[in-house]
Design a protein around this motif. Structure first.
Motif, mmCIF file in Angstrom:
data_model
loop_
_atom_site.group_PDB
_atom_site.id
_atom_site.type_symbol
_atom_site.label_atom_id
_atom_site.label_comp_id
_atom_site.label_asym_id
_atom_site.label_seq_id
_atom_site.Cartn_x
_atom_site.Cartn_y
_atom_site.Cartn_z
ATOM 1 N N ASP A 37 0.828 -1.208 0.000
ATOM 2 C CA ASP A 37 0.000 0.000 0.000
ATOM 3 C C ASP A 37 0.864 1.260 0.000
ATOM 4 O OD1 ASP A 37 -2.378 -1.437 -0.023
ATOM 5 O OD2 ASP A 37 -2.493 -1.511 2.167
ATOM 6 N N GLU A 38 1.949 1.235 0.761
ATOM 7 C CA GLU A 38 2.853 2.388 0.788
ATOM 8 C C GLU A 38 3.583 2.545 -0.545
ATOM 9 O OE1 GLU A 38 6.610 4.246 3.273
ATOM 10 O OE2 GLU A 38 5.376 2.715 4.241
ATOM 11 N N VAL A 39 3.971 1.440 -1.147
ATOM 12 C CA VAL A 39 4.606 1.498 -2.468
ATOM 13 C C VAL A 39 3.657 2.164 -3.452
ATOM 14 C CG1 VAL A 39 5.403 0.115 -4.441
ATOM 15 C CG2 VAL A 39 6.140 -0.469 -2.117
ATOM 16 N N GLU A 40 2.407 1.758 -3.443
ATOM 17 C CA GLU A 40 1.420 2.327 -4.365
ATOM 18 C C GLU A 40 1.220 3.817 -4.099
ATOM 19 O OE1 GLU A 40 -0.930 1.943 -7.702
ATOM 20 O OE2 GLU A 40 0.382 0.464 -6.792
ATOM 21 N N ALA A 41 1.109 4.203 -2.827
ATOM 22 C CA ALA A 41 0.902 5.608 -2.474
ATOM 23 C C ALA A 41 2.110 6.455 -2.881
ATOM 24 C CB ALA A 41 0.631 5.742 -0.978
ATOM 25 N N ARG A 42 3.325 5.985 -2.574
ATOM 26 C CA ARG A 42 4.528 6.738 -2.950
ATOM 27 C C ARG A 42 4.641 6.845 -4.467
ATOM 28 N NH1 ARG A 42 9.102 7.119 0.828
ATOM 29 N NH2 ARG A 42 8.451 6.336 2.869
ATOM 30 N N CYS A 75 2.425 11.987 -9.763
ATOM 31 C CA CYS A 75 1.702 13.270 -9.754
ATOM 32 C C CYS A 75 2.670 14.445 -9.729
ATOM 33 C CB CYS A 75 0.747 13.349 -8.571
ATOM 34 S SG CYS A 75 -0.683 12.286 -8.739
ATOM 35 N N VAL A 76 3.750 14.350 -8.950
ATOM 36 C CA VAL A 76 4.750 15.416 -8.914
ATOM 37 C C VAL A 76 5.401 15.545 -10.288
ATOM 38 C CG1 VAL A 76 7.005 16.100 -7.974
ATOM 39 C CG2 VAL A 76 5.196 15.323 -6.438
ATOM 40 N N ALA A 77 5.766 14.418 -10.880
ATOM 41 C CA ALA A 77 6.442 14.453 -12.179
ATOM 42 C C ALA A 77 5.562 15.063 -13.257
ATOM 43 C CB ALA A 77 6.873 13.043 -12.583
ATOM 44 N N ALA A 105 11.189 16.806 -2.136
ATOM 45 C CA ALA A 105 10.031 15.932 -2.357
ATOM 46 C C ALA A 105 10.495 14.563 -2.858
ATOM 47 C CB ALA A 105 9.059 16.566 -3.345
ATOM 48 N N ALA A 106 11.447 14.557 -3.794
ATOM 49 C CA ALA A 106 11.983 13.289 -4.301
ATOM 50 C C ALA A 106 12.672 12.516 -3.181
ATOM 51 C CB ALA A 106 12.951 13.548 -5.454
ATOM 52 N N ASP A 107 13.430 13.225 -2.339
ATOM 53 C CA ASP A 107 14.088 12.554 -1.215
ATOM 54 C C ASP A 107 13.069 11.881 -0.301
ATOM 55 O OD1 ASP A 107 16.538 13.412 -2.146
ATOM 56 O OD2 ASP A 107 16.703 15.077 -0.713
ATOM 57 N N LEU A 108 11.985 12.585 -0.013
ATOM 58 C CA LEU A 108 10.954 12.020 0.861
ATOM 59 C C LEU A 108 10.279 10.811 0.218
ATOM 60 C CD1 LEU A 108 9.352 15.315 2.193
ATOM 61 C CD2 LEU A 108 10.651 13.648 3.528
#
Length: 147
Positions: free
Chosen positions: A100-105, A111-113, A135-138
């Motif tokens: 779930d976290e993989v999907e969210a990240r 979306c950022v890209a 943002a990419a680091d996070l």
């Protein structure tokens, strides 16, 4: 039950508000783009932005269709899907084991890209590049010393 439109993505900016809606009927996926020009620049900028939108939309629809076709609830093979989203999931999966976290990240990174150039924001003394790098680091779990 009749097909209904579902909000897939909504994004307000200082000059327009855009919503992407999807509808699935009989195995077919439809995408609707709905805009409200909040300020005059929206009228001027959207024609150029719409060309990018029209180039990206078919690929996004193909990815969504493939995802619908291959999705099996509880399946562990999410990262094996083709395309940029699959590669992103695979990369994030190297440091994150929670599906779930993989999907969210992955969704947030995508979306950022795609959408970062639509955002107009004051970054409180930071440059756009600095904020995007953080943002990419996070999203990619890259740790930095703050000391």
């Amino acid at each position: 039950m009749p097909a209904r439109w579902i909000l897939a993505f909504g994004s307000p900016s200082w000059f327009l508000t855009g919503n992407l809606l999807v509808r699935v009927t009989g195995g077919r996926l439809a995408l609707g783009t709905f805009l409200r020009y909040d300020r005059i620049p929206g009228h001027v900028l959207w024609p150029a932005l719409s060309a990018v939108h029209r180039r990206l939309a078919p690929g996004l629809l193909r990815d969504a269709e493939a995802k619908m076709r291959t999705h099996r609830p509880g399946a562990a093979g999410r990262s094996q899907r083709a395309g940029h989203a699959g590669a992103l999931r695979e990369m994030i999966g190297t440091f994150c084991s929670d599906a779930d976290e993989v999907e969210a990240r992955s969704m947030l990174a995508f979306c950022v890209a795609i959408g970062e150039h639509f955002l107009a924001a004051d970054h409180g003394g930071r440059t756009r590049g600095e904020v995007l790098a953080r943002a990419a680091d996070l999203l990619l779990d890259r740790r930095h010393d703050n000391g």
